[in-house]
Design an enzyme around this catalytic site. Structure first.
Site, short mmCIF file in Angstrom:
data_model
loop_
_atom_site.label_atom_id
_atom_site.label_comp_id
_atom_site.label_asym_id
_atom_site.label_seq_id
_atom_site.Cartn_x
_atom_site.Cartn_y
_atom_site.Cartn_z
N LYS A 67 0.90 -1.10 0.05
CA LYS A 67 0.23 -0.10 0.00
C LYS A 67 0.86 1.33 -0.07
O LYS A 67 1.94 1.28 0.91
CB LYS A 67 -0.82 0.10 1.26
N SER A 143 -9.70 1.79 2.64
CA SER A 143 -8.76 2.39 1.92
C SER A 143 -7.81 1.81 1.36
O SER A 143 -7.17 2.10 0.16
CB SER A 143 -8.09 3.62 2.67
N SER A 167 -9.92 -0.60 6.85
CA SER A 167 -9.44 -0.35 5.45
C SER A 167 -8.56 -1.71 5.04
O SER A 167 -8.33 -1.62 3.68
CB SER A 167 -8.43 0.85 5.46
N1 GLN Z 1 -13.12 4.31 6.40
C1 GLN Z 1 -12.51 4.57 7.71
C2 GLN Z 1 -12.12 6.00 7.31
O1 GLN Z 1 -12.54 6.86 6.37
C3 GLN Z 1 -11.55 3.63 7.72
C4 GLN Z 1 -10.25 4.06 7.13
C5 GLN Z 1 -8.87 3.20 7.53
O2 GLN Z 1 -9.20 2.06 8.10
N2 GLN Z 1 -7.91 3.64 7.13
O3 GLN Z 1 -11.48 6.72 8.14
#
Ligand code: GLN
Length: 470
Positions: A67, A143, A167
């Site tokens: 990532k 994400s 994410s």
């Molecule tokens: N969807 C969540 C957010 O927008 C989690 C994102 C993540 O785990 N990095 O913060």
């Protein structure tokens, strides 16, 4: 192909690291133009590493996709942001990268993500769109959307992602792959670009539960460079993997099976639950009474920490710098105005607000108290059960372009994945079939399994059993 079968082939001389990289390059050329999972890759550097790979090591000669918020020496690390896309190159390896290299793996490819990991669709990436390999009109989730999409698209063998509130697990569910969020403190975050430091964890996205166990085995363990990383021994995650679920107690929280879940998701998750029961697990009805507060709590704490962490992006030290500033304040303001996208700005504004004098007690301190209640819910549950089962997300992957409609709606879709991060426990997403949804005939559904803090060995064993009966 799985990590274990690739490893066997490499040891038997049936393939070589260079041949594997060549096949990946072909697959990327054939498909990634459409999927858009890769932000960059350095094929020549990876080839040089492949040539000197030690095949006797646990991941010897195997490329792993990363990532693009994890630092790899000499590579870009854009975080999906214009801020870092122009000129930033990592001056060092993150600890997980150092551990991958020590195990013989080749970090290859930088995967798209929501900007600074803020989002659930990868649509917040400022750099490109990533499509779901099962349906190109849909999001891959986020994400870690690039990591999940590449594994599902067979343009990566396995990947690392990060999980602050879902994410890793949610894109894994939407793309039909396995995604593991380790317990807080299990894996070092040194070299992960921080989003919310009390929640972030790095973990694997893979084709199988066994592959997830193999990757966790390599990246877990103490790190003097991350004081939150626990100094406790790493158990053998592979030896007990096939021991099954007979006699284990699995909790079904009533709050995670209520209204608002797509009927197809519910059907597949319930079928997976029944399959585990048929293998001898005992199902126990439980309650996690503070579940309803998880979204509000997370969306106070995570932005608060983000507003603080992202203050380092000031136009001075690295990344984007506004042209011809009139003074220092103008340099800060315009660098941030030009460098950050709308969701990141929203989080910084929210976070700054909840931390500001006069609101701190009403929002931030209150959220920390509720966080304790959420953690206690899990402690009470794990006194009665070995693990907890739930859906990963209320629906399968939605269509691309939905983000513009309503950020609150987007935050609400994180309802099942946020609480495990707030509590610091471990959680995994395992594919549990497909369902028709919103005009699509077959979209992947994920089963979420939650385990107590540092309970990864049992978690993986249950996940292995769930995977075997799908
Ligand atoms: N969807 C969540 C957010 O927008 C989690 C994102 C993540 O785990 N990095 O913060």
């Amino acid at each position: 192909m799985s990590l274990s079968s690739l490893r066997q082939q490499l040891l038997a001389g049936a393939t070589t690291p260079a041949a594997i990289l060549g096949q990946l390059a072909e697959a990327i050329a054939a498909r990634d133009g459409h999927t858009g999972a890769y932000l960059s890759h350095d094929f020549a550097a990876a080839m040089a590493e492949a040539e000197r790979a030690d095949l006797t090591l646990p991941l010897g000669g195997i490329p792993i996709a990363i990532k693009d918020n994890i630092n790899v020496l000499g590579q870009p690390c854009t975080c999906g942001s214009r801020f870092l896309a122009e000129n930033y190159r990592s001056p060092y390896d993150a600890t997980v990268i150092r551990k991958l290299r020590a195990a013989g793996a080749i970090p290859f490819g930088r995967m798209n993500l929501d900007e600074f990991a803020m989002g659930s669709s990868t649509e917040n990436s400022a750099l490109q769109t990533t499509r779901n390999p099962h349906d190109g009109a849909r999001i891959p989730g986020g994400s870690s959307g690039g990591s999940a999409a590449a594994v599902a698209d067979h343009t990566a063998i396995a990947a690392l992602g990060s999980d602050t509130g879902g994410s890793i697990r949610q894109p894994a569910a939407h793309c039909g792959v396995v995604g593991l969020k380790p317990s807080y403190g299990r894996v070092s975050r040194y070299g992960l670009v921080a989003f919310a430091s009390s929640l972030d964890q790095i973990g694997p996205l893979t084709h199988s539960v066994e592959d997830a166990a193999r990757l966790l085995q390599v990246i877990a363990g103490p790190d003097p460079l991350d004081s939150t990383c626990l100094d406790v021994a790493v158990p053998d995650y592979l030896s007990g993997l096939d021991e099954g679920v007979k006699g284990l107690k699995l909790g079904l929280p009533k709050e995670y099976f209520g209204a608002g879940i797509d009927p197809g998701v519910r059907r597949q998750v319930e079928a997976a639950v029944q399959a585990l029961a048929a293998q001898g697990a005992e199902l126990v009805d439980i309650s996690l009474p503070h579940t309803a507060y998880a979204v509000a709590t997370y969306y106070v704490i995570a932005p608060a920490e983000a507003s603080s962490n992202l203050s380092r992006f000031d136009g001075i030290r690295y990344g984007h710098r506004a042209a011809s500033p009139v003074d220092l304040l103008d340099l800060y303001q315009r660098s941030r105005e030009e460098g950050f996208g709308p969701e990141v700005k929203r989080r910084i504004i929210l976070g700054t607000y909840v931390l500001s004098s006069g609101y701190y007690d009403a929002y931030y301190s209150r959220a920390q108290k509720v966080r304790t209640l959420i953690r206690r819910d899990f402690e009470a549950a794990f006194a009665r059960v070995d693990a907890i089962l739930s859906p990963v997300a209320p629906t399968p992957a939605r269509k691309l372009g939905g983000l513009a409609i309503d950020p609150l709606q987007e935050y609400l879709s994180d309802i099942f994945t946020l609480a495990p991060n707030l509590a610091g426990i471990c959680a995994i997403s395992v594919p549990c079939g497909v369902t028709a949804f919103d005009g699509a005939s077959a979209l992947p559904v994920g089963l979420q399994i939650l385990g107590p803090h540092l309970g990864e060995a049992t978690l993986l064993r249950i996940a292995r059993a769930a995977e075997a009966c799908r």
